[in-house]
Scaffold this active site. Structure first.
Site, PDB file in Angstrom:
ATOM      1  N   GLN A 210       0.861  -1.180   0.000  1.00 27.11           N
ATOM      2  CA  GLN A 210       0.000   0.000   0.000  1.00 27.11           C
ATOM      3  C   GLN A 210       0.899   1.232   0.000  1.00 27.11           C
ATOM      4  OE1 GLN A 210      -3.721  -0.701   0.217  1.00 27.11           O
ATOM      5  NE2 GLN A 210      -2.612  -2.492  -0.536  1.00 27.11           N
ATOM      6  N   GLY A 251     -11.777   2.355   4.484  1.00 26.04           N
ATOM      7  CA  GLY A 251     -10.830   1.528   3.750  1.00 26.04           C
ATOM      8  C   GLY A 251      -9.982   2.311   2.767  1.00 26.04           C
ATOM      9  N   HIS A 252      -9.029   1.594   2.169  1.00 28.19           N
ATOM     10  CA  HIS A 252      -8.077   2.252   1.275  1.00 28.19           C
ATOM     11  C   HIS A 252      -8.753   2.784   0.016  1.00 28.19           C
ATOM     12  CE1 HIS A 252      -6.981  -1.896  -0.726  1.00 28.19           C
ATOM     13  NE2 HIS A 252      -8.267  -1.657  -0.721  1.00 28.19           N
ATOM     14  N   ASN A 253      -8.225   3.907  -0.451  1.00 25.15           N
ATOM     15  CA  ASN A 253      -8.664   4.562  -1.685  1.00 25.15           C
ATOM     16  C   ASN A 253     -10.074   5.140  -1.617  1.00 25.15           C
ATOM     17  OD1 ASN A 253      -6.867   1.954  -2.826  1.00 25.15           O
ATOM     18  ND2 ASN A 253      -6.282   3.966  -3.595  1.00 25.15           N
TER      19      ASN A 253
END
Length: 370
Positions: A210, A251-253
């Site tokens: 990440q 969460g990511h993004n």
């Protein structure tokens, strides 16, 4: 410190009805306030409490003031939004009462020589600031805060004890992060690398690095023990004036639009976009890779599995009911397929009767005429 009502109006606006020289030094609920306290009415269902309160003054809007049976011996500040007015006054009282932090770095803090710390910043006990980090003017880092390498903290921000901001993140001005929150931990990204089926299956999950960060704009507030994951390649983005409650997972993004509020225990899966001015209720779950339009409201405990592209209120949670009623509903739900089949059979039978003797007689009559 106490203020006259005229002092308050000069600072925050509004109109005094009653004695402008009345002094108030704190705030309290209508049913508990004393003569030196300021109360507010935000919900007209509590209007009767205004007529019995002992408060020195009440924040109220013009419509509710007009509905009062009596204003005798009472003081008011009239404003279109008493709730927001109360919040601003309360913040002023708190700021004046709070002890002033002394700028400087606590001797137990660990600061990398390449980090840049503004002279007006307050660095508390056992804080760690890693290489290349930038800490802006009037920033306050409380005990045990960790700031990762290359991270930037904007002016007038306050990070409470035990906050961790990983490497390469950006926090704008006036950001508040409450105790135990984690900004920039790895997003949940793993690629499946399995072959075979059943007991013969072999392989594993491959971690996806990440390498993005987290970008948080000005005037954001983040609750205790909330986590905001770093992006896989691009940043996770929190726009200006977003307010996030405790125990929220982002969460990511993800991208959260400006002025959106997210209540406690909500979970937002990766690559989801939430528009501006949205309201996400407590314990809401939002699937990954979906989009919510601006001005969407999702009520508590709802599950969002697809995009919501029109403004409005959405609900999928089942409200609490009496236990016996719930058991009856659950029994009906378990048998819904059978009920559907019975209804379909009845519809088919009814259609057959319509196509039966009467229809045949009509057909025969038409044939005779021919």
């Amino acid at each position: 410190m106490a203020f006259t009502l005229e002092d308050i109006v000069q600072r925050f606006g509004g109109e005094v009805v009653g004695n402008g020289s009345q002094r108030v030094g704190s705030l309290a609920p209508l049913d508990q306030a004393g003569p030196d306290q300021l109360a507010f009415l935000a919900n007209p269902k509590y209007l009767s409490q205004v007529e019995t309160t002992r408060a020195g003054a009440v924040l109220i809007n013009a419509e509710d003031l007009a509905r009062l049976a009596s204003r005798e011996s009472r003081n008011f500040i009239v404003t279109p939004n008493p709730y927001a007015y109360f919040a601003r006054v309360a913040q002023t009282f708190i700021d004046l009462a709070a002890p002033k932090a002394v700028p400087g770095v606590h001797p137990s803090a660990t600061i990398d020589p390449s980090a840049q710390i503004a002279a007006s910043a307050v660095i508390g006990p056992h804080v760690t600031v890693e290489a290349g980090a930038v800490i802006g003017e009037n920033v306050r880092l409380d005990a045990n805060v960790v700031i990762g390498r290359g991270t930037r903290i904007g002016a007038d921000s306050h990070l409470y004890p035990n906050v961790a901001v990983y490497y390469g993140c950006k926090l704008g001005e006036r950001v508040i992060v409450h105790a135990g929150a984690v900004i920039g931990s790895d997003g949940f990204g793993f690629a499946p690398d399995f072959v075979g089926e059943g007991d013969a299956r072999t392989g594993s999950w491959v971690k996806i690095p990440q390498v993005g960060g987290v970008s948080i704009a000005a005037d954001v507030e983040i609750g205790a023990n909330t986590t905001i994951d770093r992006g896989a390649m691009a940043d996770t983005i929190i726009e200006e004036c977003v307010k996030i409650d405790n125990l929220v997972q982002i969460g990511h993004n993800c991208k959260v639009g400006a002025y959106t509020v997210i209540a406690g225990c909500a979970g937002i899966a990766g690559s989801t976009t939430i528009g501006r001015h949205c309201m996400i209720g407590g314990a809401v779950g939002i699937a990954g890779h979906v989009t919510l339009a601006d001005y969407v409201i999702v009520t508590a405990k709802s599950g969002v599995s697809k995009s919501l592209l029109k403004p409005g209120m959405y609900t999928s949670a089942f409200p609490a009911v009496n236990h016996a009623d719930w058991n009856k509903s659950a029994a009906l739900l378990r048998n819904i397929d059978k009920l559907r089949d019975r209804i379909k059979a009845l519809e088919n039978a009814a259609a057959g009767r319509q196509d039966g003797p009467a229809a045949n007689a009509a057909s025969s009559s038409a044939g005779d005429k021919a």
